[in-house]
Design an enzyme around this catalytic site. Sequence first.
Site, PDB file in Angstrom:
ATOM      1  N   GLU A  45     -10.704 -89.554  33.682  1.00 42.30           N
ATOM      2  CA  GLU A  45     -11.073 -90.129  34.974  1.00 42.30           C
ATOM      3  C   GLU A  45     -12.214 -91.126  34.766  1.00 42.30           C
ATOM      4  OE1 GLU A  45     -13.472 -88.827  38.978  1.00 42.30           O
ATOM      5  OE2 GLU A  45     -12.242 -87.294  38.003  1.00 42.30           O
ATOM      6  N   ARG A  49     -17.837 -96.695  39.332  1.00 41.75           N
ATOM      7  CA  ARG A  49     -19.269 -96.783  39.634  1.00 41.75           C
ATOM      8  C   ARG A  49     -19.943 -97.959  38.940  1.00 41.75           C
ATOM      9  NH1 ARG A  49     -20.990 -90.425  38.651  1.00 41.75           N
ATOM     10  NH2 ARG A  49     -19.378 -89.492  39.998  1.00 41.75           N
ATOM     11  N   LYS A 133      -9.510 -82.225  44.816  1.00 45.84           N
ATOM     12  CA  LYS A 133     -10.767 -82.151  44.081  1.00 45.84           C
ATOM     13  C   LYS A 133     -11.753 -81.360  44.938  1.00 45.84           C
ATOM     14  CE  LYS A 133     -14.487 -85.114  42.313  1.00 45.84           C
ATOM     15  NZ  LYS A 133     -14.851 -86.496  41.918  1.00 45.84           N
TER      16      LYS A 133
END
Length: 212
Positions: A45, A49, A133
């Site tokens: 993943e 960011r 998640k």
Amino acid sequence: MTTIPRSGADVLDLAPVMPVVVVEDAEQAVPLARALVAGGLPGIEVTLRTPAALDAIERIAQEVPEAVVGAGTVVNGEQARSAAQAGARFLVSPGCTPALARALADTGLPALPGVATVSEAMALLELGLTELKFFPAEASGGAAFLKSLTGPLPQVRFCPTGGITPRNAPGYLSLSNVGCVGGSWLTPAALVAAGRWDEITELAREAAALKR
């Protein structure tokens, strides 16, 4: 070449640990992905960011066919679409709104939308989503909270992320409703910056050996 995931369940079943990676320099993306795959962790993943994130996803998708690269920290439809275009094979969000749920679905990619409460999980369950998640895991009740959901929501499986460490990961992985855990400890910034890929492979190997 790793099988492309067709569902959230496929993503959860890739390995017991999903590396959560922050890429500052896209040049490091390919060797980093190869190091993780060599250690037995094909699912990666890459969080959205940094400015380098989409480029990193594209490079991994094109140059490391054994990896299953996804985009994390997806918070709006534009990011979901951009990640899909870059070659992401799955999407992960820290939380989920109705608009984001639609955008994730519109990409056609498997997704793990984030939840932190029972009501949020139920709202996504109403949309037919059963793989989610759980974030931020430790701050939201940890393994004890997830264990309490096995009764009322037995059909939902989670990837808890946030505060997961090699020490507490086994407690999560022992739960019937946890498919894998997300962890950032696999790619310490100092090791990545120094290109110490063998050490990252060893961390991945230890994580891949965790039982679920």
